[in-house]
Write a protein that holds these residues in place. Structure first.
Motif, mmCIF file in Angstrom:
data_model
loop_
_atom_site.group_PDB
_atom_site.id
_atom_site.type_symbol
_atom_site.label_atom_id
_atom_site.label_comp_id
_atom_site.label_asym_id
_atom_site.label_seq_id
_atom_site.Cartn_x
_atom_site.Cartn_y
_atom_site.Cartn_z
ATOM 1 N N MET A 1 0.835 -1.188 0.000
ATOM 2 C CA MET A 1 0.000 0.000 0.000
ATOM 3 C C MET A 1 0.881 1.254 0.000
ATOM 4 S SD MET A 1 -2.801 1.319 2.784
ATOM 5 C CE MET A 1 -1.582 1.324 4.055
ATOM 6 N N ILE A 2 0.472 2.236 -0.791
ATOM 7 C CA ILE A 2 1.198 3.506 -0.875
ATOM 8 C C ILE A 2 0.383 4.558 -0.120
ATOM 9 C CG2 ILE A 2 2.069 5.284 -2.439
ATOM 10 C CD1 ILE A 2 2.057 3.054 -4.640
ATOM 11 N N GLU A 3 1.016 5.244 0.823
ATOM 12 C CA GLU A 3 0.334 6.316 1.530
ATOM 13 C C GLU A 3 0.600 7.634 0.821
ATOM 14 O OE1 GLU A 3 -0.603 5.208 6.035
ATOM 15 O OE2 GLU A 3 1.338 6.150 5.744
ATOM 16 N N VAL A 4 -0.486 8.324 0.509
ATOM 17 C CA VAL A 4 -0.416 9.577 -0.228
ATOM 18 C C VAL A 4 -1.177 10.637 0.559
ATOM 19 C CG1 VAL A 4 -0.945 10.693 -2.444
ATOM 20 C CG2 VAL A 4 -0.358 8.270 -2.390
ATOM 21 N N ALA A 5 -0.626 11.851 0.569
ATOM 22 C CA ALA A 5 -1.276 12.961 1.268
ATOM 23 C C ALA A 5 -1.888 13.913 0.251
ATOM 24 C CB ALA A 5 -0.257 13.697 2.124
ATOM 25 N N ALA A 6 -3.043 14.471 0.593
ATOM 26 C CA ALA A 6 -3.704 15.471 -0.250
ATOM 27 C C ALA A 6 -4.056 16.673 0.606
ATOM 28 C CB ALA A 6 -4.974 14.883 -0.874
ATOM 29 N N ALA A 7 -3.840 17.860 0.054
ATOM 30 C CA ALA A 7 -4.137 19.088 0.787
ATOM 31 C C ALA A 7 -5.365 19.768 0.215
ATOM 32 C CB ALA A 7 -2.944 20.035 0.726
ATOM 33 N N ILE A 8 -6.310 20.056 1.088
ATOM 34 C CA ILE A 8 -7.480 20.855 0.709
ATOM 35 C C ILE A 8 -7.145 22.266 1.176
ATOM 36 C CG2 ILE A 8 -9.949 21.174 1.043
ATOM 37 C CD1 ILE A 8 -9.966 18.035 1.562
ATOM 38 N N ILE A 9 -6.559 23.032 0.246
ATOM 39 C CA ILE A 9 -5.975 24.341 0.571
ATOM 40 C C ILE A 9 -6.998 25.438 0.329
ATOM 41 C CG2 ILE A 9 -4.094 25.945 0.050
ATOM 42 C CD1 ILE A 9 -2.665 23.391 -1.218
ATOM 43 N N GLU A 10 -7.190 26.262 1.350
ATOM 44 C CA GLU A 10 -8.119 27.389 1.219
ATOM 45 C C GLU A 10 -7.332 28.696 1.213
ATOM 46 O OE1 GLU A 10 -10.367 26.522 4.708
ATOM 47 O OE2 GLU A 10 -11.923 25.468 3.597
ATOM 48 N N ASN A 11 -7.809 29.632 0.396
ATOM 49 C CA ASN A 11 -7.200 30.961 0.391
ATOM 50 C C ASN A 11 -8.040 31.901 1.259
ATOM 51 O OD1 ASN A 11 -9.451 31.694 -1.167
ATOM 52 N ND2 ASN A 11 -8.288 31.893 -3.057
ATOM 53 N N GLY A 12 -7.659 33.140 1.306
ATOM 54 C CA GLY A 12 -8.347 34.120 2.148
ATOM 55 C C GLY A 12 -9.789 34.374 1.759
ATOM 56 N N GLN A 13 -10.156 34.012 0.534
ATOM 57 C CA GLN A 13 -11.530 34.199 0.059
ATOM 58 C C GLN A 13 -12.396 32.948 0.257
ATOM 59 O OE1 GLN A 13 -8.751 35.168 -2.228
ATOM 60 N NE2 GLN A 13 -8.924 36.968 -0.926
ATOM 61 N N GLY A 14 -11.838 31.930 0.927
ATOM 62 C CA GLY A 14 -12.594 30.702 1.159
ATOM 63 C C GLY A 14 -12.664 29.789 -0.053
ATOM 64 N N GLN A 15 -11.834 30.043 -1.061
ATOM 65 C CA GLN A 15 -11.797 29.177 -2.234
ATOM 66 C C GLN A 15 -10.810 28.039 -2.005
ATOM 67 O OE1 GLN A 15 -10.701 32.516 -4.766
ATOM 68 N NE2 GLN A 15 -12.493 32.086 -6.037
ATOM 69 N N VAL A 68 -9.746 10.056 5.261
ATOM 70 C CA VAL A 68 -8.878 9.089 4.599
ATOM 71 C C VAL A 68 -9.727 8.250 3.647
ATOM 72 C CG1 VAL A 68 -9.113 7.351 6.445
ATOM 73 C CG2 VAL A 68 -7.102 7.308 4.950
ATOM 74 N N ASN A 69 -9.132 7.864 2.525
ATOM 75 C CA ASN A 69 -9.826 7.030 1.557
ATOM 76 C C ASN A 69 -8.849 5.997 1.006
ATOM 77 O OD1 ASN A 69 -11.750 6.051 -0.309
ATOM 78 N ND2 ASN A 69 -10.954 7.397 -1.889
ATOM 79 N N ASP A 70 -9.194 4.713 1.164
ATOM 80 C CA ASP A 70 -8.400 3.638 0.570
ATOM 81 C C ASP A 70 -8.957 3.369 -0.823
ATOM 82 O OD1 ASP A 70 -7.059 3.506 2.942
ATOM 83 O OD2 ASP A 70 -7.911 1.605 3.586
ATOM 84 N N HIS A 71 -8.072 3.336 -1.809
ATOM 85 C CA HIS A 71 -8.531 3.193 -3.188
ATOM 86 C C HIS A 71 -7.582 2.295 -3.977
ATOM 87 C CE1 HIS A 71 -10.960 4.488 -6.605
ATOM 88 N NE2 HIS A 71 -9.848 4.421 -7.296
ATOM 89 N N HIS A 72 -8.181 1.463 -4.851
ATOM 90 C CA HIS A 72 -7.394 0.605 -5.742
ATOM 91 C C HIS A 72 -7.425 1.197 -7.146
ATOM 92 C CE1 HIS A 72 -6.814 -2.906 -3.075
ATOM 93 N NE2 HIS A 72 -7.926 -2.477 -2.529
ATOM 94 N N TYR A 73 -6.232 1.490 -7.688
ATOM 95 C CA TYR A 73 -6.092 1.836 -9.102
ATOM 96 C C TYR A 73 -5.490 0.603 -9.745
ATOM 97 C CZ TYR A 73 -6.837 6.866 -8.308
ATOM 98 O OH TYR A 73 -7.369 8.085 -8.007
ATOM 99 N N GLY A 74 -6.346 -0.275 -10.246
ATOM 100 C CA GLY A 74 -5.835 -1.538 -10.799
ATOM 101 C C GLY A 74 -5.141 -2.317 -9.697
ATOM 102 N N THR A 75 -3.852 -2.611 -9.885
ATOM 103 C CA THR A 75 -3.111 -3.374 -8.877
ATOM 104 C C THR A 75 -2.454 -2.463 -7.837
ATOM 105 O OG1 THR A 75 -1.167 -3.335 -10.305
ATOM 106 C CG2 THR A 75 -2.601 -5.262 -10.480
ATOM 107 N N THR A 76 -2.552 -1.159 -8.020
ATOM 108 C CA THR A 76 -1.958 -0.218 -7.079
ATOM 109 C C THR A 76 -2.979 0.150 -6.006
ATOM 110 O OG1 THR A 76 -0.617 0.690 -8.870
ATOM 111 C CG2 THR A 76 -0.770 2.003 -6.858
ATOM 112 N N TYR A 77 -2.585 -0.042 -4.765
ATOM 113 C CA TYR A 77 -3.468 0.219 -3.635
ATOM 114 C C TYR A 77 -2.934 1.440 -2.894
ATOM 115 C CZ TYR A 77 -5.772 -0.716 0.897
ATOM 116 O OH TYR A 77 -6.486 -0.625 2.064
ATOM 117 N N ILE A 78 -3.724 2.502 -2.852
ATOM 118 C CA ILE A 78 -3.267 3.704 -2.157
ATOM 119 C C ILE A 78 -4.192 4.045 -0.998
ATOM 120 C CG2 ILE A 78 -2.247 4.632 -4.287
ATOM 121 C CD1 ILE A 78 -4.441 6.874 -4.049
ATOM 122 N N ARG A 79 -3.608 4.671 -0.002
ATOM 123 C CA ARG A 79 -4.376 5.255 1.098
ATOM 124 C C ARG A 79 -4.162 6.761 0.991
ATOM 125 N NH1 ARG A 79 -4.081 2.428 6.456
ATOM 126 N NH2 ARG A 79 -6.006 1.594 5.608
#
Length: 132
Positions: A1-15, A68-79
């Motif tokens: 399993m590959i652990e991957v981080a994702a950022a939900i980045i907000e700016n000053g306008q809430g976007q 967190v979301n565990d997902h399979h892309y074909g044979t690649t398993y990521i968290r």
């Protein structure tokens, strides 16, 4: 399993910052919350700071675990581990993406996201509908 981080980045306008994966990358042409693979011994927050500096030349401040979301892309398993973050500084320069946008949560449905990111899109959409 590959652990991957994702950022939900907000700016000053809430976007929220989203980026489109460029041709030649897996999931090319799909939108995602930027981030990258967590290295051995690295915290999710440290990974996001490093990846956003490398991939977009911006500084961010990850401040809260989002999900967190565990997902399979074909044979690649990521968290995929998502954190909310604030935009600190820098001028966006793309490395692994060919386009980026600052959008509102209400606009998320207009973009085709990589499958592993979709649960976070849905969480953000629900949160906005209920005033969150």
């Amino acid at each position: 399993m590959i652990e991957v981080a994702a950022a939900i980045i907000e700016n000053g306008q809430g976007q929220i910052l989203i980026a489109r994966r460029k041709q030649g990358k897996s999931q090319a042409g799909m939108w995602e919350f930027p981030g990258g693979k967590i290295e051995a011994g690295e915290t999710t927050e440290a990974c996001l700071k490093r990846e956003l500096l490398e991939e977009m030349h911006i500084e961010i401040n990850p401040y809260a675990y989002f999900g967190v979301n565990d997902h399979h892309y074909g044979t690649t398993y990521i968290r995929l581990i998502a954190y909310k973050a604030t935009f600190v500084s820098g001028e966006i320069m793309l490395v692994d993406h060919d386009e980026y946008r600052w959008i509102t949560a209400a606009e998320l449905g207009e973009f085709t996201f990589a499958p592993a990111d979709i649960p976070f899109v849905e969480m953000l959409e629900v949160g906005k509908q209920h005033g969150g």
